[in-house]
Design an enzyme around this catalytic site. Structure first.
Site, PDB file in Angstrom:
ATOM      1  N   HIS A 242       0.827  -1.225   0.000  1.00  0.00           N
ATOM      2  CA  HIS A 242       0.000   0.000   0.000  1.00  0.00           C
ATOM      3  C   HIS A 242       0.857   1.269   0.000  1.00  0.00           C
ATOM      4  O   HIS A 242       0.504   2.260   0.644  1.00  0.00           O
ATOM      5  CB  HIS A 242      -0.967   0.009   1.192  1.00  0.00           C
ATOM      6  CG  HIS A 242      -1.964  -1.110   1.145  1.00  0.00           C
ATOM      7  ND1 HIS A 242      -3.098  -1.053   0.379  1.00  0.00           N
ATOM      8  CD2 HIS A 242      -1.979  -2.327   1.748  1.00  0.00           C
ATOM      9  CE1 HIS A 242      -3.777  -2.182   0.512  1.00  0.00           C
ATOM     10  NE2 HIS A 242      -3.120  -2.977   1.330  1.00  0.00           N
TER      11      HIS A 242
ATOM     12  N   TYR B 225       0.188  -4.053  11.616  1.00  0.00           N
ATOM     13  CA  TYR B 225       0.020  -2.694  11.104  1.00  0.00           C
ATOM     14  C   TYR B 225       0.634  -1.673  12.061  1.00  0.00           C
ATOM     15  O   TYR B 225       1.358  -0.772  11.644  1.00  0.00           O
ATOM     16  CB  TYR B 225      -1.457  -2.388  10.818  1.00  0.00           C
ATOM     17  CG  TYR B 225      -1.855  -2.890   9.449  1.00  0.00           C
ATOM     18  CD1 TYR B 225      -1.658  -4.218   9.094  1.00  0.00           C
ATOM     19  CD2 TYR B 225      -2.403  -2.054   8.495  1.00  0.00           C
ATOM     20  CE1 TYR B 225      -1.994  -4.695   7.848  1.00  0.00           C
ATOM     21  CE2 TYR B 225      -2.745  -2.521   7.233  1.00  0.00           C
ATOM     22  CZ  TYR B 225      -2.536  -3.840   6.913  1.00  0.00           C
ATOM     23  OH  TYR B 225      -2.867  -4.294   5.663  1.00  0.00           O
TER      24      TYR B 225
ATOM     25  N   ASN C 155     -10.360  -2.811   2.341  1.00  0.00           N
ATOM     26  CA  ASN C 155     -10.024  -2.844   0.919  1.00  0.00           C
ATOM     27  C   ASN C 155     -11.272  -2.521   0.098  1.00  0.00           C
ATOM     28  O   ASN C 155     -12.369  -2.420   0.654  1.00  0.00           O
ATOM     29  CB  ASN C 155      -9.508  -4.231   0.521  1.00  0.00           C
ATOM     30  CG  ASN C 155      -8.050  -4.452   0.910  1.00  0.00           C
ATOM     31  OD1 ASN C 155      -7.254  -3.521   0.918  1.00  0.00           O
ATOM     32  ND2 ASN C 155      -7.712  -5.674   1.234  1.00  0.00           N
TER      33      ASN C 155
END
Ligand code: NDP
Length: 507
Positions: free
Chosen positions: A57, A339, A129
């Site tokens: 990303h 993350y 997403n």
């Protein structure tokens, strides 16, 4: 006051800079002097203008906005930001998955759909997403999957062989591969696609009841897609088509909007549900779990500084607020760690002090020094209360924020991740019932168009998987592949596979 209204150029320490044109030299022709600090600083800053780009990303586009709640889901959640009438400032960042920071926007890829809501109880991040499912259901496979999307170690090129090798050996990827290769795999802009929380999350209410939920964000701009040929033309003209569309729409006051919906499953129903409701490769059929309208979000403000507000934005599924929580979804559990950890590495330990990540509500914690600790005050609000327990009125926990106990399924066996899963039925519904005939043809062509150099053995293995979904799926892709061969475009690479693969010993 001086007539000259332009501000004085200063060093980063605030001292006026006498010259920003000529380096300071011992003689007219040099050499230069160490004491020309402004020159050294300028060169040193240039060397440090990049931070590690996201492993995935990396290429993204974002804007600020507001979430407004118009529905009433208060029976499911005590989250203040989800109560009727609530308005919450937010940030959205959309992205491709595989491309690097400079990659073209109009490439076939899954799109990230990351949302940060600055609620009065802290930041809630929903990091989804534009697809409701994902390629793998177990985090053990995630780094390997991403390796197949990135560059080959030797050629430094993207490798369709690696992608299809992995996918054909991972039938759980069929659902996402089908969506990726269908029209929805190449939207024309971030504004023309849906967002999905993808994982199963949970909501919990004042009575301590938990409900499993899926989050959906439906584009109000309508779905719009490029064919591969159209995208090639776009990329030939501009690599920034998504940035341009989103930025210009907001600058022109044409604010994009998405309708927020949830699907809800009673906590106990998860035990009897015909499929594993925590499996990221599955959707919850709308017929069984009808979407409920919650509200709308609108993006209405471009960032003033892209780097500060979008590159520095750190979204993590670890950020939840009272009334919202996670589920046993294995991929979600892994992302809760990975993350936040990516941001600790990329931005620094205290990345949540960077203004775009900083909560808009008061925060008090006992974390102390470290990288990016730029918050001026004392994190606990009191210099004597820098440990716990203390007698100095330091922050104390809030038991009301405790979510109901998460019941753990004792049967979950970490070694059976492919046993007993049905990787085909939902893909079959998508193929048979949802995709129109012309979209199916494009799906076949899109797939065969990526097989130009993929070894035959891998293509045949994948065709066998398509056949398990539907014989027409296999037949369609085979037909498209035959066409590619007849046009002389199929030149399988000589990558040795199976037992002939040479082993390279580690030094
Ligand atoms: P439904 O007929 O109720 O829903 C089908 C959904 O498919 C639509 O609501 C739409 O989702 C989505 N869709 C429509 N056109 C396309 C397309 N061209 N490509 C991809 N998705 C499209 O059936 P089910 O809920 O039983 O789902 C059937 C299949 O649809 C699933 O197996 C899944 O593959 C796909 N799907 C289902 C979603 C879900 O959450 N149930 C979400 C997205 C896809 P949307 O309204 O989100 O645009």
């Amino acid at each position: 006051m001086s007539k000259n209204r332009r501000p004085t150029l200063t060093t980063t320490a605030g001292a006026p800079v006498p010259s920003n044109q000529d380096s300071l030299s011992a003689g007219e022709r040099g050499p230069l002097l160490m004491q020309d600090y402004q020159l050294i600083e300028k060169l040193a800053h240039q060397n440090r203008e990049r931070i590690p780009e996201r492993t995935v990303h990396a290429k993204g586009w974002g804007a600020h906005g507001v979430l407004k709640i118009t529905g009433d889901i208060s029976k499911y959640t005590k989250a203040k930001c989800l109560q009727p009438g609530a308005e919450t400032p937010m940030l959205a960042r959309f992205s491709t998955v595989a491309g690097e920071l400079g990659a073209a926007d109009a490439e076939r890829d899954v799109r990230g759909f990351a949302l940060k809501f600055y609620t009065e109880d802290g930041n809630w991040d929903l990091v989804g997403n534009n697809t409701p499912v994902f390629f793998v259901r177990d985090p053990y496979r995630f780094p390997d999957f991403i390796h197949t999307q990135k560059r080959h170690p030797k050629t430094n090129m993207r490798s369709p062989t690696a992608m299809w090798d992995f996918w054909s050996l991972s039938p759980e990827s069929l659902h996402q591969v089908t969506i990726l290769m269908s029209d929805r795999g190449l939207p024309i802009s971030p504004m023309h696609m849906n967002g999905y929380g993808s994982h199963t999350y949970s909501l919990w209410n004042d009575k301590g009841e938990r409900f499993w939920v899926k989050f959906h964000f439906k584009t109000e701009q309508g779905h719009k897609h490029h064919t591969n040929a159209e995208a090639e033309e776009v990329v030939g003209k501009t690599r920034e088509s998504f940035q341009e569309t989103l930025y210009n729409a907001i600058e022109n006051g044409e604010y994009p909007r998405w309708k927020m919906q949830i699907q809800v499953m009673a906590e106990k129903d998860a035990e009897t549900c015909a499929f594993n409701p925590f499996d990221l490769t599955k959707v919850w059929p709308h017929g069984d779990y009808p979407p409920i309208d919650v509200g709308t979000f609108e993006l209405n403000r471009n960032p003033e500084n892209y780097f500060a507000e979008i590159e520095n934005a750190a979204f993590s599924p670890s950020n939840i607020v009272p009334g919202i929580s996670w589920s046993p979804d294995k991929m979600l559990q892994a992302r809760i760690f990975s993350y936040a950890d990516a941001h600790r590495y990329r931005l620094g330990t205290h990345y949540e002090q960077i203004p775009v990540n900083r909560p808009k509500c008061p925060m008090h914690h006992y974390h102390k020094d470290g990288e990016m600790n730029v918050y001026g005050g004392i994190a606990t609000g009191n210099a004597n209360a820098y440990y716990e327990p203390n007698s100095f009125q330091g922050p104390v926990e809030a038991p009301a924020a405790q979510e109901p106990p998460l019941r753990v399924d004792g049967n979950a066996d970490r070694y059976d991740h492919r046993q007993g899963h049905d990787d085909y039925s939902q893909v079959r519904v998508l193929f048979e019932r949802v995709l129109e005939a012309d979209e199916k043809e494009r799906l076949f062509d899109n797939i065969a168009g990526t097989w130009l150099d993929v070894p035959e053995e891998i293509c045949e293995r994948q065709l066998a998987e398509f056949k398990k979904v539907h014989p027409d799926y296999e037949a369609g892709v085979r037909r498209a592949w035959e066409k590619v061969k007849a046009e002389g475009r199929y030149k399988p690479n000589a990558a040795p596979i199976s037992e002939e693969t040479p082993q390279v010993a580690a030094e």
